[in-house]
Design a protein around this motif. Structure first.
Motif, PDB file in Angstrom:
ATOM      1  N   SER A 176       0.843  -1.206   0.000  1.00 10.95           N
ATOM      2  CA  SER A 176       0.000   0.000   0.000  1.00 10.95           C
ATOM      3  C   SER A 176       0.870   1.246   0.000  1.00 10.95           C
ATOM      4  O   SER A 176       1.192   1.786   1.053  1.00 10.95           O
ATOM      5  CB  SER A 176      -0.924  -0.012   1.224  1.00 10.95           C
ATOM      6  OG  SER A 176      -1.798  -1.100   1.162  1.00 10.95           O
ATOM      7  N   LYS A 177       1.205   1.718  -1.180  1.00  8.93           N
ATOM      8  CA  LYS A 177       2.103   2.864  -1.308  1.00  8.93           C
ATOM      9  C   LYS A 177       1.364   4.156  -1.628  1.00  8.93           C
ATOM     10  O   LYS A 177       1.950   5.230  -1.577  1.00  8.93           O
ATOM     11  CB  LYS A 177       3.130   2.595  -2.420  1.00  8.93           C
ATOM     12  CG  LYS A 177       3.968   1.346  -2.205  1.00  8.93           C
ATOM     13  CD  LYS A 177       4.909   1.117  -3.380  1.00  8.93           C
ATOM     14  CE  LYS A 177       5.698  -0.169  -3.228  1.00  8.93           C
ATOM     15  NZ  LYS A 177       6.599  -0.412  -4.377  1.00  8.93           N
ATOM     16  N   HIS A 178       0.078   4.057  -1.957  1.00  9.18           N
ATOM     17  CA  HIS A 178      -0.665   5.226  -2.414  1.00  9.18           C
ATOM     18  C   HIS A 178      -1.951   5.404  -1.622  1.00  9.18           C
ATOM     19  O   HIS A 178      -2.585   4.429  -1.198  1.00  9.18           O
ATOM     20  CB  HIS A 178      -0.983   5.110  -3.907  1.00  9.18           C
ATOM     21  CG  HIS A 178       0.226   5.086  -4.773  1.00  9.18           C
ATOM     22  ND1 HIS A 178       0.922   3.934  -5.039  1.00  9.18           N
ATOM     23  CD2 HIS A 178       0.891   6.093  -5.411  1.00  9.18           C
ATOM     24  CE1 HIS A 178       1.965   4.210  -5.825  1.00  9.18           C
ATOM     25  NE2 HIS A 178       1.966   5.513  -6.064  1.00  9.18           N
ATOM     26  N   CYS A 179      -2.319   6.630  -1.439  1.00 12.07           N
ATOM     27  CA  CYS A 179      -3.500   7.006  -0.666  1.00 12.07           C
ATOM     28  C   CYS A 179      -4.762   6.436  -1.312  1.00 12.07           C
ATOM     29  O   CYS A 179      -4.984   6.607  -2.517  1.00 12.07           O
ATOM     30  CB  CYS A 179      -3.584   8.522  -0.565  1.00 12.07           C
ATOM     31  SG  CYS A 179      -5.040   9.130   0.308  1.00 12.07           S
ATOM     32  N   ARG A 180      -5.577   5.775  -0.516  1.00 15.43           N
ATOM     33  CA  ARG A 180      -6.816   5.201  -1.036  1.00 15.43           C
ATOM     34  C   ARG A 180      -7.815   6.292  -1.394  1.00 15.43           C
ATOM     35  O   ARG A 180      -8.722   6.074  -2.204  1.00 15.43           O
ATOM     36  CB  ARG A 180      -7.396   4.255   0.015  1.00 15.43           C
ATOM     37  CG  ARG A 180      -8.629   3.477  -0.437  1.00 15.43           C
ATOM     38  CD  ARG A 180      -8.917   2.334   0.522  1.00 15.43           C
ATOM     39  NE  ARG A 180     -10.148   1.655   0.143  1.00 15.43           N
ATOM     40  CZ  ARG A 180     -11.346   1.949   0.648  1.00 15.43           C
ATOM     41  NH1 ARG A 180     -11.449   2.897   1.554  1.00 15.43           N
ATOM     42  NH2 ARG A 180     -12.409   1.305   0.260  1.00 15.43           N
ATOM     43  N   ARG A 181      -7.654   7.483  -0.809  1.00 20.80           N
ATOM     44  CA  ARG A 181      -8.599   8.573  -1.043  1.00 20.80           C
ATOM     45  C   ARG A 181      -8.317   9.340  -2.335  1.00 20.80           C
ATOM     46  O   ARG A 181      -9.224   9.658  -3.082  1.00 20.80           O
ATOM     47  CB  ARG A 181      -8.560   9.538   0.145  1.00 20.80           C
ATOM     48  CG  ARG A 181      -8.954   8.887   1.474  1.00 20.80           C
ATOM     49  CD  ARG A 181     -10.425   8.534   1.490  1.00 20.80           C
ATOM     50  NE  ARG A 181     -10.800   7.702   2.602  1.00 20.80           N
ATOM     51  CZ  ARG A 181     -11.859   7.927   3.383  1.00 20.80           C
ATOM     52  NH1 ARG A 181     -12.610   8.985   3.161  1.00 20.80           N
ATOM     53  NH2 ARG A 181     -12.164   7.097   4.345  1.00 20.80           N
ATOM     54  N   CYS A 182      -7.037   9.645  -2.578  1.00 20.16           N
ATOM     55  CA  CYS A 182      -6.744  10.504  -3.731  1.00 20.16           C
ATOM     56  C   CYS A 182      -5.737   9.901  -4.704  1.00 20.16           C
ATOM     57  O   CYS A 182      -5.530  10.446  -5.785  1.00 20.16           O
ATOM     58  CB  CYS A 182      -6.250  11.876  -3.251  1.00 20.16           C
ATOM     59  SG  CYS A 182      -4.582  11.842  -2.538  1.00 20.16           S
ATOM     60  N   GLY A 183      -5.094   8.812  -4.330  1.00 22.37           N
ATOM     61  CA  GLY A 183      -4.160   8.141  -5.223  1.00 22.37           C
ATOM     62  C   GLY A 183      -2.732   8.649  -5.179  1.00 22.37           C
ATOM     63  O   GLY A 183      -1.850   8.091  -5.841  1.00 22.37           O
ATOM     64  N   ASN A 206      -0.941  15.232  -0.378  1.00 16.78           N
ATOM     65  CA  ASN A 206      -1.911  15.807  -1.313  1.00 16.78           C
ATOM     66  C   ASN A 206      -3.251  16.119  -0.634  1.00 16.78           C
ATOM     67  O   ASN A 206      -3.799  17.214  -0.799  1.00 16.78           O
ATOM     68  CB  ASN A 206      -2.132  14.850  -2.487  1.00 16.78           C
ATOM     69  CG  ASN A 206      -3.047  15.428  -3.542  1.00 16.78           C
ATOM     70  OD1 ASN A 206      -2.789  16.506  -4.062  1.00 16.78           O
ATOM     71  ND2 ASN A 206      -4.117  14.713  -3.862  1.00 16.78           N
ATOM     72  N   CYS A 207      -3.797  15.147   0.128  1.00 22.73           N
ATOM     73  CA  CYS A 207      -5.117  15.353   0.728  1.00 22.73           C
ATOM     74  C   CYS A 207      -5.085  15.455   2.250  1.00 22.73           C
ATOM     75  O   CYS A 207      -6.103  15.737   2.872  1.00 22.73           O
ATOM     76  CB  CYS A 207      -6.082  14.252   0.300  1.00 22.73           C
ATOM     77  SG  CYS A 207      -5.755  12.634   1.023  1.00 22.73           S
ATOM     78  N   GLY A 208      -3.910  15.191   2.841  1.00 24.63           N
ATOM     79  CA  GLY A 208      -3.776  15.350   4.280  1.00 24.63           C
ATOM     80  C   GLY A 208      -4.108  14.131   5.113  1.00 24.63           C
ATOM     81  O   GLY A 208      -3.942  14.148   6.340  1.00 24.63           O
TER      82      GLY A 208
END
Length: 467
Positions: A216-223, A243-245
Motif C-alpha cells: 500500500s504505497k498510495h493514498c486510497r482517497r486521492c491516489g 496531497n489530501c492530508g
C-alpha cells in the motif's frame, strides 16, 4: 428434541466419521452439512452465546492473533467457542459452533472468538453480529484467488460502513488501507460507533525506505503516494498523504521499547490509556508484536484488564506452524509458515537475528490454498538468507523454482539440495542438521505445512492436525 437439535446430531455424526477416516474435512465438513440443513445455523447458534462474539481477520497473522486473544480471554475466566484449527470460512465457523452445541441447540460456551478469512468477512459478520471486529493488516496474498488488495479493502469498507453502533472496530493504525476503514464513520449521534487504533511507537526499529515488495504505497482517497516518516514492516508505519492530508491516526494502544530476541521471543512495553505493562512474548519477530498488539487492543475493548492481558500474552503457545517447535531425535524443528512477500521478509529478518549458520528446509507448493501463482517468491528478499545459510533443502511441488530463486539471490549451489518429495526432503534436511547443534528451520507454504504435520504425525512426532 428440537428440529435444530436433530440437524446438529446429524451434522456432528458426519464430522465424527470424517475425523475417524483421517479426512481434513473434519474441521469444516460438519459445519457445511449443518448449513445445508439449516442455512442460518451460524446466526442461530451464535445468538445463543450469552456474552456475544468477536471476529479477527487479516491477511497475515490472524491464526496467531486469535490464539493470543484466546489465551487472554480464557485466563480471564471465559469459556470460549473458537475455531482453533484455522478453518476460517463459513464451514469452519459453523463447525466450531456445532462442536460447542448441546443436543437441544444451547451453546456450552460464554463467548465466541472466530478467525475469519478476509474474503468471508462480510458474510460472517452478517451472521455472527459480533461485539467487536479486529482487522490487523492487508498484504498481497493469493492474487489468483482474491485479486488486488483494493478488492478486499473495498469489501471491508462496505462491512465497516454497515456495522451497527454496538460493534467496536479495532484497527491497525500503521496499515493505511486498514486505518482508512475507520475514517468517515459516524463518531457522534445515534449512529456512532467506537473505533480503537493500535500501532508501534519505536524509532529504533523504524526504517526510512519502502522495500520493493511493499503493497500500500498510495493514498486510497486521492491516489497520491504516501510520505513515510517511519516504516516498520512492509508498508506498515507512520505515513501521510501530502496531497489530501490523510495520515496515520494516533494509536491509543502502542508497543514501545521493543526488543527482538531471534526466533525465540520478543519483549516490549504495552502502552494503553489505562497504563503500561512489560510483556515478554514467547513468540519471535516484529510481526508477532503486531499480532500481540491487535489481541491486546481487542481484549481491552472487551473489558479485560491490563494485567490480565499482559499475563495472557506471556502464556500464549505457538499456533500450528507459527514458530511451533518439535523435537526429532537430536534435532529441534522450528516451523515458520511463509506464504507471501511481506511475511517471508519478516521471517527471514528474524532468522538473521539468530547469528551463525542455519540449516533450512523450504517447501514451496502451488495448491489452491497456497495460490497457484508462486511468482511472489521473486518479491521476497531471499538475499537476506545468503550470508547465514549453511544448507537449505528445497522441497514441494515447486521445489525447482525455489532453488532458482535462491540461486539468483546469490546462494552457492553447493549449499542447496532439491528434493521435491517432502518425506525424502525431511530426511535429507534432518541428516544435514544433525551435524549442527542448531535447530532446523522449516519454511513451508500452507498446504506444505499440512503435509509436514501429516508426515510428522505418521512418524509419531506430533499429534495429527485433523483429529
Amino acid at each position: 428434541m428440537t428440529l435444530l437439535g436433530t440437524k446438529i446430531v446429524a451434522a456432528r455424526a458426519v464430522g465424527g466419521l470424517a475425523r475417524r477416516a483421517g479426512r481434513g474435512g473434519g474441521t469444516s465438513l460438519p459445519g457445511k452439512l449443518l448449513m445445508g440443513l439449516e442455512p442460518h445455523a451460524i446466526s442461530e447458534l451464535a445468538s445463543r452465546l450469552p456474552q456475544g462474539s468477536a471476529v479477527v481477520s487479516a491477511t497475515n497473522g490472524k491464526t496467531t492473533t486469535a490464539a493470543m486473544t484466546a489465551s487472554v480471554l480464557e485466563r480471564a475466566g471465559l469459556r470460549l467457542v473458537h475455531n482453533r484449527a484455522g478453518a476460517n470460512m463459513a464451514g469452519g465457523v459453523a463447525s466450531a459452533l456445532l462442536a460447542a452445541a448441546r443436543r437441544g441447540g444451547a451453546i456450552d460456551a460464554q463467548f465466541g472468538l472466530f478467525e475469519v478469512d478476509e474474503f468471508w468477512l462480510e458474510q460472517m459478520v452478517s451472521e455472527l453480529s459480533p461485539r467487536a471486529i479486529l482487522l490487523s493488516n492487508l498484504f498481497r496474498d493469493q492474487l489468483d484467488r482474491y485479486g488486488e488488495l483494493e478488492t478486499i479493502a473495498d469489501r471491508w469498507a462496505s462491512v465497516a460502513a454497515a456495522l451497527p453502533a454496538s460493534t467496536t472496530l479495532v484497527l491497525n493504525a500503521d496499515d493505511p488501507l486498514v486505518a482508512d476503514l475507520g475514517r468517515g464513520l459516524p463518531d457522534s449521534g445515534a449512529g456512532a460507533r467506537r473505533v480503537s487504533y493500535f500501532g508501534i511507537e519505536d524509532a529504533a526499529l523504524a526504517g526510512q525506505t519502502l522495500e520493493h515488495a511493499a503493497d500500500s504505497k498510495h493514498c486510497r482517497r486521492c491516489g497520491a503516494a504516501y510520505n513515510y516518516e517511519a516504516i516498520y514492516l512492509g508498508h506498515l508505519g507512520r505515513y501521510r498523504c501530502e496531497n489530501c492530508g490523510q495520515q496515520r491516526p494516533a494509536p491509543s494502544l502502542a508497543a514501545e521499547r521493543i526488543e527482538l530476541r531471534g526466533t525465540r521471543s520478543a519483549r516490549f512495553t504495552l502502552r494503553t490509556p489505562d497504563g503500561s505493562a512489560a510483556v515478554t512474548l514467547p513468540l519471535p519477530g516484529l510481526y508477532n508484536v503486531y499480532n500481540a498488539l491487535g489481541a491486546a487492543a481487542l481484549c481491552l475493548e472487551l473489558g479485560i484488564g491490563l494485567d490480565a492481558v499482559a499475563t495472557g500474552l506471556e502464556a500464549v503457545k505457538a499456533a500450528f506452524g507459527r514458530a511451533e517447535r518439535i523435537t526429532i531425535g537430536s534435532v529441534e524443528l522450528q516451523v515458520l509458515l511463509m506464504k507471501n512477500p511481506a511475511g517471508a521478509n519478516e521471517i527471514m529478518r528474524t532468522l538473521t537475528l539468530e547469528g551463525g549458520q542455519l540449516d533450512l528446509l523450504g517447501v514451496l507448493n502451488d495448491g489452491i490454498a497456497d495460490g497457484r501463482d508462486v511468482s511472489w517468491i521473486w518479491d521476497a528478499d531471499f538475499e537476506l538468507l545468503v550470508g547465514s545459510t549453511r544448507r537449505i533443502t528445497c522441497a514441494g511441488t515447486r521445489a525447482a523454482e525455489l532453488a532458482v530463486r535462491l540461486k539468483y539471490a546469490g546462494l552457492p549451489e553447493d549449499r542447496m539440495m532439491v528434493v521435491p518429495a517432502l518425506p525424502n526432503a525431511l530426511d535429507a534436511a534432518l541428516a544435514s542438521a544433525s551435524f549442527s547443534d542448531r535447530p532446523l528451520f522449516v519454511l513451508p507454504t500452507y498446504t506444505a505445512l499440512l503435509e509436514l504435520r501429516e508426515e510428522l504425525a505418521a512418524r509419531g512426532y506430533s499429534e495429527p492436525f485433523w483429529r
